[in-house]
Design a protein around this motif. Sequence first.
Motif, PDB file in Angstrom:
ATOM      1  N   ARG A  15       0.823  -1.344   0.004  1.00  0.00           N
ATOM      2  CA  ARG A  15      -0.126  -0.088  -0.066  1.00  0.00           C
ATOM      3  C   ARG A  15       1.004   1.292  -0.201  1.00  0.00           C
ATOM      4  N   ARG A  16       2.131   1.250   0.727  1.00  0.00           N
ATOM      5  CA  ARG A  16       2.823   2.389   0.732  1.00  0.00           C
ATOM      6  C   ARG A  16       3.428   2.589  -0.753  1.00  0.00           C
ATOM      7  N   ALA A  17       3.858   1.643  -1.293  1.00  0.00           N
ATOM      8  CA  ALA A  17       4.464   1.834  -2.691  1.00  0.00           C
ATOM      9  C   ALA A  17       3.180   2.258  -3.738  1.00  0.00           C
ATOM     10  N   ALA A  18       2.308   1.650  -3.413  1.00  0.00           N
ATOM     11  CA  ALA A  18       1.072   2.043  -4.268  1.00  0.00           C
ATOM     12  C   ALA A  18       0.703   3.557  -4.189  1.00  0.00           C
ATOM     13  N   LYS A  19       0.774   3.918  -3.102  1.00  0.00           N
ATOM     14  CA  LYS A  19       0.218   5.453  -2.753  1.00  0.00           C
ATOM     15  C   LYS A  19       1.421   6.405  -3.112  1.00  0.00           C
ATOM     16  N   ALA A  20       2.689   5.842  -3.139  1.00  0.00           N
ATOM     17  CA  ALA A  20       3.909   6.561  -3.464  1.00  0.00           C
ATOM     18  C   ALA A  20       3.740   6.922  -5.053  1.00  0.00           C
ATOM     19  N   ALA A  21       3.414   5.772  -5.529  1.00  0.00           N
ATOM     20  CA  ALA A  21       2.944   5.659  -7.245  1.00  0.00           C
ATOM     21  C   ALA A  21       2.184   6.843  -7.472  1.00  0.00           C
ATOM     22  N   LEU A  22       1.006   6.723  -6.885  1.00  0.00           N
ATOM     23  CA  LEU A  22      -0.164   7.613  -7.256  1.00  0.00           C
ATOM     24  C   LEU A  22       0.097   9.051  -7.106  1.00  0.00           C
ATOM     25  N   ALA A  23       0.957   9.243  -5.967  1.00  0.00           N
ATOM     26  CA  ALA A  23       1.182  10.864  -5.384  1.00  0.00           C
ATOM     27  C   ALA A  23       2.379  11.540  -6.559  1.00  0.00           C
ATOM     28  N   SER A  24       3.178  10.546  -7.467  1.00  0.00           N
ATOM     29  CA  SER A  24       4.190  10.759  -7.986  1.00  0.00           C
ATOM     30  C   SER A  24       3.613  11.547  -9.416  1.00  0.00           C
ATOM     31  N   GLN A  25       4.559  11.974 -10.296  1.00  0.00           N
ATOM     32  CA  GLN A  25       4.047  12.774 -11.594  1.00  0.00           C
ATOM     33  C   GLN A  25       3.634  11.660 -12.444  1.00  0.00           C
ATOM     34  N   CYS A  26       3.824  10.597 -12.119  1.00  0.00           N
ATOM     35  CA  CYS A  26       3.552   9.360 -13.619  1.00  0.00           C
ATOM     36  C   CYS A  26       2.086   8.893 -13.421  1.00  0.00           C
ATOM     37  N   SER A  27       1.492   8.883 -14.389  1.00  0.00           N
ATOM     38  CA  SER A  27      -0.016   8.210 -14.867  1.00  0.00           C
ATOM     39  C   SER A  27      -0.075   7.890 -16.128  1.00  0.00           C
ATOM     40  N   PRO A  28      -0.749   6.754 -16.265  1.00  0.00           N
ATOM     41  CA  PRO A  28      -1.317   5.909 -15.343  1.00  0.00           C
ATOM     42  C   PRO A  28      -0.314   4.997 -14.598  1.00  0.00           C
ATOM     43  N   ALA A  29      -0.735   4.432 -13.280  1.00  0.00           N
ATOM     44  CA  ALA A  29       0.194   3.368 -12.717  1.00  0.00           C
ATOM     45  C   ALA A  29      -0.516   2.117 -12.699  1.00  0.00           C
ATOM     46  N   VAL A  30       0.198   1.071 -13.074  1.00  0.00           N
ATOM     47  CA  VAL A  30      -0.449  -0.477 -13.106  1.00  0.00           C
ATOM     48  C   VAL A  30       0.456  -1.130 -11.974  1.00  0.00           C
ATOM     49  N   PRO A  50      -1.674   4.245 -24.606  1.00  0.00           N
ATOM     50  CA  PRO A  50      -0.441   4.048 -25.791  1.00  0.00           C
ATOM     51  C   PRO A  50       0.302   5.363 -26.179  1.00  0.00           C
ATOM     52  N   GLU A  51      -0.050   6.350 -25.828  1.00  0.00           N
ATOM     53  CA  GLU A  51       0.694   7.694 -26.130  1.00  0.00           C
ATOM     54  C   GLU A  51       1.778   7.747 -24.987  1.00  0.00           C
ATOM     55  N   LEU A  52       2.166   7.028 -24.143  1.00  0.00           N
ATOM     56  CA  LEU A  52       3.157   7.526 -23.205  1.00  0.00           C
ATOM     57  C   LEU A  52       4.530   7.358 -23.688  1.00  0.00           C
ATOM     58  N   ASP A  53       5.258   8.462 -23.303  1.00  0.00           N
ATOM     59  CA  ASP A  53       6.514   8.411 -23.749  1.00  0.00           C
ATOM     60  C   ASP A  53       7.853   7.645 -23.080  1.00  0.00           C
ATOM     61  N   ALA A  54       7.276   7.101 -21.699  1.00  0.00           N
ATOM     62  CA  ALA A  54       8.331   6.477 -21.001  1.00  0.00           C
ATOM     63  C   ALA A  54       7.419   5.582 -20.048  1.00  0.00           C
ATOM     64  N   VAL A  55       8.246   4.909 -19.187  1.00  0.00           N
ATOM     65  CA  VAL A  55       7.620   3.986 -17.921  1.00  0.00           C
ATOM     66  C   VAL A  55       8.473   4.243 -16.713  1.00  0.00           C
ATOM     67  N   LEU A  56       8.072   4.529 -15.719  1.00  0.00           N
ATOM     68  CA  LEU A  56       8.964   4.122 -14.563  1.00  0.00           C
ATOM     69  C   LEU A  56       8.731   2.809 -14.007  1.00  0.00           C
ATOM     70  N   LEU A  57       9.610   2.026 -13.663  1.00  0.00           N
ATOM     71  CA  LEU A  57       9.757   0.750 -12.964  1.00  0.00           C
ATOM     72  C   LEU A  57      10.092   1.054 -11.423  1.00  0.00           C
ATOM     73  N   ALA A  58       9.125   0.238 -10.749  1.00  0.00           N
ATOM     74  CA  ALA A  58       9.241   0.593  -9.252  1.00  0.00           C
ATOM     75  C   ALA A  58       8.977  -0.438  -8.729  1.00  0.00           C
ATOM     76  N   LEU A  59       9.649  -0.740  -7.391  1.00  0.00           N
ATOM     77  CA  LEU A  59       9.700  -2.260  -6.673  1.00  0.00           C
ATOM     78  C   LEU A  59       8.983  -2.010  -5.162  1.00  0.00           C
ATOM     79  N   CYS A  60       8.125  -3.023  -5.093  1.00  0.00           N
ATOM     80  CA  CYS A  60       7.226  -2.933  -4.089  1.00  0.00           C
ATOM     81  C   CYS A  60       8.203  -3.055  -2.669  1.00  0.00           C
ATOM     82  N   ASP A  61       9.511  -3.556  -2.567  1.00  0.00           N
ATOM     83  CA  ASP A  61       9.887  -3.970  -1.518  1.00  0.00           C
ATOM     84  C   ASP A  61      10.923  -2.865  -1.061  1.00  0.00           C
ATOM     85  N   GLN A  62      11.014  -1.654  -2.106  1.00  0.00           N
ATOM     86  CA  GLN A  62      11.805  -0.728  -1.414  1.00  0.00           C
ATOM     87  C   GLN A  62      11.281   0.092  -0.385  1.00  0.00           C
TER      88      GLN A  62
END
Length: 206
Positions: free
Chosen positions: A39-54, A101-113
């Motif tokens: 949940r912490r990692a998911a909330k950080a993802a949603l609060a970031s400048q990235c969108s959408p988040a999977v 499909p219009e995204l320019d890039a993807v950020l990969l994040a890890l749950c256990d960091q």
Amino acid sequence: MSTNPNEPKIGLVLLAAGGSRRLGRPKQLLTYRGESLLRRAAKAALASQCSPAVVVLSASVEELGSELAGLRLLTVVNPDWEEGIGGSIRTGVTALNGEAPELDAVLLALCDQAVIEHRHLDSLVEAFCASHPPVAASRYGDTFGAPAVFHRSLFGDLGQLTGDQGAKKIIFRHLQSTVFVDLPEAGVDIDTEEDYARLTSSPDSH
């Protein structure tokens, strides 16, 4: 995500399908500062400048889905999660590309960091936006890796990862042109009970 139409559009894939073999229990459900790591990692993802988040989950732990209640993420299950992180990256990038499909890039994040927050993710986004490199990766200790931003031109490479091949092999391939962001927080990951004990005994853990 930035409202500037000229800035790159960056989505996020949160990898949370690991089997926690060394830990012996689902690391996604370990708690830190009153919330599960997932949940912490998911909330950080949603609060970031990235969108959408999977978020990529395994089918092995039914409780994982409930940890994401009320959060606006796209959840996908990697049916081959036991194969390793490569399959989860493949699953997440494919789902993200289908969603946006219009995204320019993807950020990969890890749950256990466990101590990564949205501002750390945003520092990678800003590094990517500044010079549009193929990769903007975290550097910590004597190594580097996720969280990291990958340009759209590398989506095909990410989609071909297999087994325990993480995205680091792609960073190695583009080492000379990768932008690195010093992010010591990325070096705190939870693989063993000792790792978790260190995390929860730190002064910042409450």
